[in-house]
Write a protein that holds these residues in place. Sequence first.
Motif, PDB file in Angstrom:
ATOM      1  N   GLY A 121       0.821  -1.201   0.000  1.00 19.96           N
ATOM      2  CA  GLY A 121       0.000   0.000   0.000  1.00 19.96           C
ATOM      3  C   GLY A 121       0.859   1.255   0.000  1.00 19.96           C
ATOM      4  N   LEU A 122       0.340   2.305  -0.620  1.00 14.32           N
ATOM      5  CA  LEU A 122       1.046   3.587  -0.670  1.00 14.32           C
ATOM      6  C   LEU A 122       0.273   4.709   0.021  1.00 14.32           C
ATOM      7  CD1 LEU A 122       2.377   3.503  -4.338  1.00 14.32           C
ATOM      8  CD2 LEU A 122       3.734   3.342  -2.235  1.00 14.32           C
ATOM      9  N   THR A 123      -1.035   4.701  -0.126  1.00 19.57           N
ATOM     10  CA  THR A 123      -1.873   5.688   0.546  1.00 19.57           C
ATOM     11  C   THR A 123      -3.145   4.992   0.998  1.00 19.57           C
ATOM     12  OG1 THR A 123      -3.068   6.351  -1.480  1.00 19.57           O
ATOM     13  CG2 THR A 123      -1.048   7.574  -0.938  1.00 19.57           C
ATOM     14  N   LEU A 279       8.617   5.642  -3.390  1.00 16.26           N
ATOM     15  CA  LEU A 279       7.203   5.963  -3.196  1.00 16.26           C
ATOM     16  C   LEU A 279       6.756   5.753  -1.753  1.00 16.26           C
ATOM     17  CD1 LEU A 279       5.650   4.508  -6.478  1.00 16.26           C
ATOM     18  CD2 LEU A 279       6.083   6.908  -5.923  1.00 16.26           C
ATOM     19  N   SER A 280       7.495   4.930  -1.023  1.00 17.99           N
ATOM     20  CA  SER A 280       7.163   4.719   0.392  1.00 17.99           C
ATOM     21  C   SER A 280       7.918   5.672   1.314  1.00 17.99           C
ATOM     22  CB  SER A 280       7.482   3.274   0.797  1.00 17.99           C
ATOM     23  OG  SER A 280       8.881   3.054   0.908  1.00 17.99           O
ATOM     24  N   SER A 281       8.780   6.496   0.755  1.00 15.96           N
ATOM     25  CA  SER A 281       9.619   7.385   1.555  1.00 15.96           C
ATOM     26  C   SER A 281       8.837   8.577   2.093  1.00 15.96           C
ATOM     27  CB  SER A 281      10.787   7.906   0.717  1.00 15.96           C
ATOM     28  OG  SER A 281      10.326   8.819  -0.278  1.00 15.96           O
ATOM     29  N   GLU A 282       9.418   9.251   3.072  1.00 20.36           N
ATOM     30  CA  GLU A 282       8.768  10.425   3.652  1.00 20.36           C
ATOM     31  C   GLU A 282       8.532  11.504   2.610  1.00 20.36           C
ATOM     32  OE1 GLU A 282       9.403  13.642   7.302  1.00 20.36           O
ATOM     33  OE2 GLU A 282      10.579  11.800   7.222  1.00 20.36           O
ATOM     34  N   GLU A 283       9.488  11.723   1.721  1.00 24.96           N
ATOM     35  CA  GLU A 283       9.333  12.743   0.688  1.00 24.96           C
ATOM     36  C   GLU A 283       8.131  12.459  -0.207  1.00 24.96           C
ATOM     37  OE1 GLU A 283      11.674  14.520  -3.263  1.00 24.96           O
ATOM     38  OE2 GLU A 283      12.680  13.090  -1.934  1.00 24.96           O
ATOM     39  N   ALA A 284       8.057  11.241  -0.714  1.00 28.71           N
ATOM     40  CA  ALA A 284       6.967  10.886  -1.614  1.00 28.71           C
ATOM     41  C   ALA A 284       5.631  10.854  -0.883  1.00 28.71           C
ATOM     42  CB  ALA A 284       7.239   9.532  -2.260  1.00 28.71           C
ATOM     43  N   GLN A 285       5.634  10.344   0.334  1.00 31.79           N
ATOM     44  CA  GLN A 285       4.394  10.276   1.106  1.00 31.79           C
ATOM     45  C   GLN A 285       3.847  11.676   1.377  1.00 31.79           C
ATOM     46  OE1 GLN A 285       2.748   7.175   2.817  1.00 31.79           O
ATOM     47  NE2 GLN A 285       3.515   6.681   0.784  1.00 31.79           N
ATOM     48  N   TYR A 288       2.163  12.831  -1.817  1.00 29.04           N
ATOM     49  CA  TYR A 288       0.839  12.203  -1.876  1.00 29.04           C
ATOM     50  C   TYR A 288      -0.153  12.958  -0.989  1.00 29.04           C
ATOM     51  CZ  TYR A 288       1.619   7.705  -4.318  1.00 29.04           C
ATOM     52  OH  TYR A 288       1.844   6.717  -5.247  1.00 29.04           O
ATOM     53  N   ALA A 289       0.265  13.235   0.238  1.00 26.18           N
ATOM     54  CA  ALA A 289      -0.631  13.854   1.215  1.00 26.18           C
ATOM     55  C   ALA A 289      -1.093  15.222   0.766  1.00 26.18           C
ATOM     56  CB  ALA A 289       0.078  13.950   2.571  1.00 26.18           C
ATOM     57  N   GLU A 290      -0.181  16.022   0.238  1.00 26.98           N
ATOM     58  CA  GLU A 290      -0.513  17.397  -0.139  1.00 26.98           C
ATOM     59  C   GLU A 290      -1.278  17.464  -1.456  1.00 26.98           C
ATOM     60  OE1 GLU A 290      -0.182  20.030   1.669  1.00 26.98           O
ATOM     61  OE2 GLU A 290       0.915  19.035   3.303  1.00 26.98           O
ATOM     62  N   GLY A 291      -0.983  16.548  -2.368  1.00 33.41           N
ATOM     63  CA  GLY A 291      -1.572  16.649  -3.694  1.00 33.41           C
ATOM     64  C   GLY A 291      -2.837  15.859  -3.919  1.00 33.41           C
ATOM     65  N   ASN A 292      -3.015  14.767  -3.172  1.00 27.00           N
ATOM     66  CA  ASN A 292      -4.112  13.844  -3.466  1.00 27.00           C
ATOM     67  C   ASN A 292      -5.172  13.757  -2.371  1.00 27.00           C
ATOM     68  OD1 ASN A 292      -2.555  13.340  -5.684  1.00 27.00           O
ATOM     69  ND2 ASN A 292      -1.941  11.293  -5.095  1.00 27.00           N
ATOM     70  N   PHE A 293      -4.966  14.471  -1.263  1.00 26.99           N
ATOM     71  CA  PHE A 293      -5.926  14.468  -0.148  1.00 26.99           C
ATOM     72  C   PHE A 293      -6.139  13.062   0.418  1.00 26.99           C
ATOM     73  CE2 PHE A 293      -7.223  17.782  -3.223  1.00 26.99           C
ATOM     74  CZ  PHE A 293      -6.813  18.894  -2.496  1.00 26.99           C
ATOM     75  N   GLU A 294      -5.071  12.254   0.386  1.00 21.46           N
ATOM     76  CA  GLU A 294      -5.126  10.910   0.939  1.00 21.46           C
ATOM     77  C   GLU A 294      -4.275  10.847   2.206  1.00 21.46           C
ATOM     78  OE1 GLU A 294      -5.613   7.796  -2.561  1.00 21.46           O
ATOM     79  OE2 GLU A 294      -4.016   9.204  -3.003  1.00 21.46           O
ATOM     80  N   TYR A 295      -4.411   9.740   2.905  1.00 24.08           N
ATOM     81  CA  TYR A 295      -3.662   9.547   4.141  1.00 24.08           C
ATOM     82  C   TYR A 295      -2.382   8.765   3.838  1.00 24.08           C
ATOM     83  CZ  TYR A 295      -7.973  10.966   6.460  1.00 24.08           C
ATOM     84  OH  TYR A 295      -9.088  11.665   6.867  1.00 24.08           O
ATOM     85  N   PRO A 296      -1.218   9.292   4.240  1.00 21.81           N
ATOM     86  CA  PRO A 296       0.031   8.550   4.038  1.00 21.81           C
ATOM     87  C   PRO A 296       0.011   7.254   4.851  1.00 21.81           C
ATOM     88  CG  PRO A 296       0.459  10.861   4.593  1.00 21.81           C
ATOM     89  CD  PRO A 296      -0.990  10.600   4.867  1.00 21.81           C
ATOM     90  N   VAL A 297       0.656   6.225   4.334  1.00 25.47           N
ATOM     91  CA  VAL A 297       0.745   4.978   5.100  1.00 25.47           C
ATOM     92  C   VAL A 297       1.979   4.966   5.992  1.00 25.47           C
ATOM     93  CG1 VAL A 297      -0.544   3.627   3.394  1.00 25.47           C
ATOM     94  CG2 VAL A 297       1.948   3.732   3.239  1.00 25.47           C
ATOM     95  N   LYS A 298       2.974   5.752   5.667  1.00 20.63           N
ATOM     96  CA  LYS A 298       4.192   5.792   6.477  1.00 20.63           C
ATOM     97  C   LYS A 298       3.924   6.539   7.772  1.00 20.63           C
ATOM     98  CE  LYS A 298       9.019   7.386   6.515  1.00 20.63           C
ATOM     99  NZ  LYS A 298       9.497   6.227   7.271  1.00 20.63           N
ATOM    100  N   PRO A 303      -1.130  13.988   7.301  1.00 18.87           N
ATOM    101  CA  PRO A 303      -1.981  14.389   6.184  1.00 18.87           C
ATOM    102  C   PRO A 303      -1.894  15.898   5.973  1.00 18.87           C
ATOM    103  CG  PRO A 303      -3.171  13.012   7.766  1.00 18.87           C
ATOM    104  CD  PRO A 303      -1.896  13.422   8.416  1.00 18.87           C
ATOM    105  N   SER A 304      -2.456  16.386   4.901  1.00 19.25           N
ATOM    106  CA  SER A 304      -2.468  17.814   4.654  1.00 19.25           C
ATOM    107  C   SER A 304      -3.346  18.520   5.692  1.00 19.25           C
ATOM    108  CB  SER A 304      -3.008  18.115   3.255  1.00 19.25           C
ATOM    109  OG  SER A 304      -4.392  17.809   3.174  1.00 19.25           O
TER     110      SER A 304
END
Length: 344
Positions: A121-123, A279-285, A288-298, A303-304
């Motif tokens: 999982g990613l988000t 994609l699982s890193s803090e940078e990528a997560q 994801y959080a800022e651009g897609n309004f999803e919850y990071p898994v890391k 979240p934003s």
Amino acid sequence: MKKSFRATVCVAALMVSSASVSFAADEVNIYSYRQPFLIEPLLEAFTKETGILTNLIFANKGLETRIKAEGEYSPADLLLSTDVGRLQAAAQQGIAQPVVSDTLKANIPAHFRDGDNQWFGLTSRARVVYASKERVEQDSITYEELSDPKWQGRICTRSGQHDYTIGLIASMIVHHGAEETKTWLEGVKANLARRPTGNDRAQVKAVYAGECDIALGNTYYMGKMQTNDKEPEQKQWAESVRILFPNSDGRGTHVNISGMLLTKHAPNRESAVKLMEFLSSEEAQQIYAEGNFEYPVKEGVQPSELVMSWGSFTPDSVELSKIADARKEASELVDIVDFDAGAN
């Protein structure tokens, strides 16, 4: 011999991220159910950091079948998906290979990855209730309560056979068993304000229009509506409802994931695993959080601010693989109760 990557695809089904795809010494070929605009910022950040190029093909359906048909000659390295059911089904079709990575293990909690390391999982996104601010006074709810006759003629939702709905029904099977879930589903059907139709945003529009008082939808659609400057009427829809996180005071709110798997015959395995880890890193997560309004898994990545403004909740901690395994039975129940026919 290096496998060729064909960029000519059926226009009706597939879209390539660029008019022509050129090869480089280091690259990753991606088949994606996630729309390009959602993941391109991540791919650009990956290329900037590593120098590894990415090639992207997007489709709404059929990517697993395509990878299987291409067999050992498939150019695909990664499959990105929007639902755990698709990831599990892909693994069961034999088109994935396991990835043993300390980085992925450290970054992705166990219940958000396959026990055999075939998908990750990613988000996450929560399946919530959108409640009318004008007509619904309660500030908490459970999924079980949706079958209560007090909601008769007041519920809107999309098709029972949609991936998001199937996931929720499958989670009910995991928690309550098939027979009790069938009874529950019959009750929800009896409470529908109209036949299941449209996407998640259409359900919020229906609440805004007074067609129903509550609707089921994924959390990130609220963010998409609240920030939609091109279609400002969607901001009005969003303003008419508030989010209720079902079962947050108990077993937890049902969540699903977007995720990834490494294909069985990945021609660029080493580079593809690097992308998976990125994609699982803090940078990528955070992207994801800022651009897609999803919850990071890391863990530790927030979240934003907009997402956090909706409130906190307790996610259901049941293993997603168990929910994926119950999806076939969930789909059968939808047909058995004739859910998409709506209330009688």
